[in-house]
Design a protein around this motif. Structure first.
Motif, PDB file in Angstrom:
ATOM      1  N   LEU A 149      20.251  66.493  29.409  1.00 58.58           N
ATOM      2  CA  LEU A 149      21.556  65.852  29.281  1.00 58.58           C
ATOM      3  C   LEU A 149      22.074  65.587  30.691  1.00 58.58           C
ATOM      4  CD1 LEU A 149      23.153  68.104  26.511  1.00 58.58           C
ATOM      5  CD2 LEU A 149      21.889  65.964  26.212  1.00 58.58           C
ATOM      6  N   VAL A 150      22.250  64.327  31.038  1.00 59.57           N
ATOM      7  CA  VAL A 150      22.692  63.937  32.368  1.00 59.57           C
ATOM      8  C   VAL A 150      24.149  63.481  32.312  1.00 59.57           C
ATOM      9  CG1 VAL A 150      22.329  62.342  34.283  1.00 59.57           C
ATOM     10  CG2 VAL A 150      20.360  63.253  33.030  1.00 59.57           C
ATOM     11  N   PHE A 151      24.978  64.033  33.183  1.00 59.79           N
ATOM     12  CA  PHE A 151      26.389  63.650  33.247  1.00 59.79           C
ATOM     13  C   PHE A 151      26.630  62.960  34.585  1.00 59.79           C
ATOM     14  CE2 PHE A 151      25.935  67.102  30.286  1.00 59.79           C
ATOM     15  CZ  PHE A 151      26.665  66.650  29.196  1.00 59.79           C
ATOM     16  N   ASP A 152      26.549  61.658  34.531  1.00 62.19           N
ATOM     17  CA  ASP A 152      26.616  60.830  35.731  1.00 62.19           C
ATOM     18  C   ASP A 152      28.032  60.272  35.882  1.00 62.19           C
ATOM     19  OD1 ASP A 152      26.039  59.294  37.910  1.00 62.19           O
ATOM     20  OD2 ASP A 152      24.894  57.773  36.820  1.00 62.19           O
ATOM     21  N   TRP A 153      28.930  61.143  36.332  1.00 62.00           N
ATOM     22  CA  TRP A 153      30.314  60.708  36.492  1.00 62.00           C
ATOM     23  C   TRP A 153      30.990  61.433  37.651  1.00 62.00           C
ATOM     24  CZ3 TRP A 153      30.834  62.616  30.838  1.00 62.00           C
ATOM     25  CH2 TRP A 153      30.956  64.000  30.782  1.00 62.00           C
ATOM     26  N   GLU A 154      32.099  60.858  38.104  1.00 67.55           N
ATOM     27  CA  GLU A 154      32.843  61.445  39.214  1.00 67.55           C
ATOM     28  C   GLU A 154      33.895  62.420  38.696  1.00 67.55           C
ATOM     29  OE1 GLU A 154      34.523  58.475  41.729  1.00 67.55           O
ATOM     30  OE2 GLU A 154      32.605  57.544  42.206  1.00 67.55           O
TER      31      GLU A 154
ATOM     32  N   THR B 140      14.496  65.245  21.965  1.00 68.64           N
ATOM     33  CA  THR B 140      13.706  65.277  23.185  1.00 68.64           C
ATOM     34  C   THR B 140      14.002  64.044  24.019  1.00 68.64           C
ATOM     35  OG1 THR B 140      11.457  65.519  24.077  1.00 68.64           O
ATOM     36  CG2 THR B 140      11.716  64.084  22.183  1.00 68.64           C
ATOM     37  N   GLY B 141      13.810  64.146  25.320  1.00 70.01           N
ATOM     38  CA  GLY B 141      14.095  63.018  26.195  1.00 70.01           C
ATOM     39  C   GLY B 141      15.355  63.231  27.012  1.00 70.01           C
ATOM     40  N   THR B 142      15.906  62.132  27.501  1.00 69.24           N
ATOM     41  CA  THR B 142      17.086  62.192  28.374  1.00 69.24           C
ATOM     42  C   THR B 142      18.240  61.394  27.789  1.00 69.24           C
ATOM     43  OG1 THR B 142      15.697  62.406  30.344  1.00 69.24           O
ATOM     44  CG2 THR B 142      17.974  61.699  30.686  1.00 69.24           C
ATOM     45  N   ARG B 143      19.385  62.023  27.703  1.00 68.29           N
ATOM     46  CA  ARG B 143      20.608  61.363  27.245  1.00 68.29           C
ATOM     47  C   ARG B 143      21.578  61.315  28.416  1.00 68.29           C
ATOM     48  NH1 ARG B 143      25.248  63.407  23.370  1.00 68.29           N
ATOM     49  NH2 ARG B 143      25.822  61.494  22.276  1.00 68.29           N
ATOM     50  N   ARG B 144      22.025  60.104  28.759  1.00 71.68           N
ATOM     51  CA  ARG B 144      22.890  59.917  29.925  1.00 71.68           C
ATOM     52  C   ARG B 144      24.336  59.687  29.501  1.00 71.68           C
ATOM     53  NH1 ARG B 144      23.805  54.868  32.765  1.00 71.68           N
ATOM     54  NH2 ARG B 144      24.840  55.258  34.755  1.00 71.68           N
ATOM     55  N   HIS B 145      25.255  60.350  30.207  1.00 78.75           N
ATOM     56  CA  HIS B 145      26.688  60.220  29.952  1.00 78.75           C
ATOM     57  C   HIS B 145      27.340  59.679  31.223  1.00 78.75           C
ATOM     58  CE1 HIS B 145      24.917  63.425  27.537  1.00 78.75           C
ATOM     59  NE2 HIS B 145      25.769  63.110  26.592  1.00 78.75           N
TER      60      HIS B 145
ATOM     61  N   ASN C 227      30.179  70.755  28.809  1.00 72.01           N
ATOM     62  CA  ASN C 227      29.663  72.003  28.232  1.00 72.01           C
ATOM     63  C   ASN C 227      29.684  71.952  26.705  1.00 72.01           C
ATOM     64  OD1 ASN C 227      29.067  73.275  30.657  1.00 72.01           O
ATOM     65  ND2 ASN C 227      31.102  74.199  30.842  1.00 72.01           N
ATOM     66  N   TYR C 228      30.666  71.272  26.145  1.00 71.77           N
ATOM     67  CA  TYR C 228      30.747  71.099  24.687  1.00 71.77           C
ATOM     68  C   TYR C 228      29.532  70.331  24.178  1.00 71.77           C
ATOM     69  CZ  TYR C 228      32.443  69.131  20.242  1.00 71.77           C
ATOM     70  OH  TYR C 228      32.585  68.722  18.920  1.00 71.77           O
ATOM     71  N   VAL C 229      29.173  69.257  24.877  1.00 68.45           N
ATOM     72  CA  VAL C 229      27.991  68.480  24.506  1.00 68.45           C
ATOM     73  C   VAL C 229      26.736  69.338  24.645  1.00 68.45           C
ATOM     74  CG1 VAL C 229      26.592  66.452  25.028  1.00 68.45           C
ATOM     75  CG2 VAL C 229      29.089  66.307  25.149  1.00 68.45           C
TER      76      VAL C 229
ATOM     77  N   SER D 106      19.056  55.681  24.749  1.00 66.67           N
ATOM     78  CA  SER D 106      17.870  54.827  24.655  1.00 66.67           C
ATOM     79  C   SER D 106      16.580  55.573  25.018  1.00 66.67           C
ATOM     80  CB  SER D 106      18.028  53.593  25.560  1.00 66.67           C
ATOM     81  OG  SER D 106      18.186  53.975  26.920  1.00 66.67           O
ATOM     82  N   LYS D 107      16.714  56.702  25.729  1.00 64.37           N
ATOM     83  CA  LYS D 107      15.542  57.489  26.077  1.00 64.37           C
ATOM     84  C   LYS D 107      15.636  58.905  25.500  1.00 64.37           C
ATOM     85  CE  LYS D 107      14.694  54.918  30.350  1.00 64.37           C
ATOM     86  NZ  LYS D 107      14.556  54.983  31.825  1.00 64.37           N
ATOM     87  N   PHE D 108      16.396  59.019  24.408  1.00 64.13           N
ATOM     88  CA  PHE D 108      16.632  60.306  23.745  1.00 64.13           C
ATOM     89  C   PHE D 108      16.196  60.147  22.296  1.00 64.13           C
ATOM     90  CE2 PHE D 108      19.725  63.822  22.547  1.00 64.13           C
ATOM     91  CZ  PHE D 108      19.135  64.782  23.361  1.00 64.13           C
ATOM     92  N   TYR D 109      15.226  60.947  21.862  1.00 66.67           N
ATOM     93  CA  TYR D 109      14.595  60.715  20.565  1.00 66.67           C
ATOM     94  C   TYR D 109      14.644  61.936  19.657  1.00 66.67           C
ATOM     95  CZ  TYR D 109      12.537  57.249  23.727  1.00 66.67           C
ATOM     96  OH  TYR D 109      12.361  56.274  24.668  1.00 66.67           O
TER      97      TYR D 109
END
Length: 222
Positions: A73-78, A140-145, A94-96, A168-171
């Motif tokens: 789980l990627v959190f790409d934010w400021e 499985t995979g990567t989910r981006r936020h 953390n909830y996610v 799109s890359k989370f299955y």
């Protein structure tokens, strides 16, 4: 199972709530007396003791949020400048994590979920976890936020955290066979979340998700 964020019935209910309450949030982090946050009146809930094994990977709250190596789980934010909004955003992440930790551990009855969720936010998390457990799926995979915005109530005890999610890359992955279900990328991979975080009434900087609104097939997130 596909990789959508929630079962269809739950999605319809939450999306309907979203349409009724309206969407959009300010990205400046300023409090607004005349711009009420839906769900901000729902109070926090004391975390329940975990029914599972003892924590191994501890967060500051002493809660296990560990995920398997193939689930990212990627959190790409400021991070917002306002302290309360920064803390609320951190605990929204953390909830996610708690939801997918529950998916991996095959139970919604764990300290991670009860620590970072209350009320309708707790119900949403349980639906997400239980539906995958019942159907025999994990992820499985990567989910981006990304594209996160925050806004808080005047008293600073409730913060709305809005963001996009790219799956799109989370299955979905069959737990028994390990078979991964991949689908072609489409607008269905993008969702827009609005999570209402309420401050836990203790000396700790802890926030809990009290309501979750999801807009599926969110074109603004592409």
């Amino acid at each position: 199972m596909n990789r959508r964020t929630m079962p269809v019935t739950a999605a319809l209910a939450v999306t309907a709530a979203l349409l009724l309450t309206g969407c959009g949030s300010g990205g400046d982090g300023d409090s607004k007396d005349d711009d009420k946050i839906v769900g901000a009146d729902q109070g926090p809930e004391k975390p329940k003791k975990s029914t599972g094994p003892s924590p191994t990977d501890e967060e500051p709250d002493g809660v296990d949020l560990s995920l398997p190596k193939d689930m990212k789980l990627v959190f790409d934010w400021e991070t917002p400048k306002a302290k309360n909004e920064a803390s609320a955003m951190s605990d929204a992440a953390n909830y996610v994590r708690a939801i997918y930790h529950g998916v991996d551990k095959r139970t919604a009855k764990n300290a991670a979920v009860s620590t970072y969720a209350t009320g309708e936010g707790l119900h949403y998390a349980k639906v997400q976890i239980d539906s995958r457990v019942d159907d025999g799926w994990t992820a499985t995979g990567t989910r981006r936020h990304y594209q996160a915005d925050t806004r808080s109530t005047a008293n600073g005890t409730s913060v709305e955290v809005a963001f996009c999610a790219d799956s799109s890359k989370f299955y979905g992955k069959d737990v028994k066979t390990g078979k991964v279900q991949k689908t072609k990328p489409s607008v269905a991979d993008f969702d827009h979340f609005r999570i209402i975080m309420v401050k836990y009434p203790t000396g700790k900087e802890r926030w809990q998700a009290s309501k979750v609104f999801v807009e599926e097939k969110a074109e603004q997130c592409q």
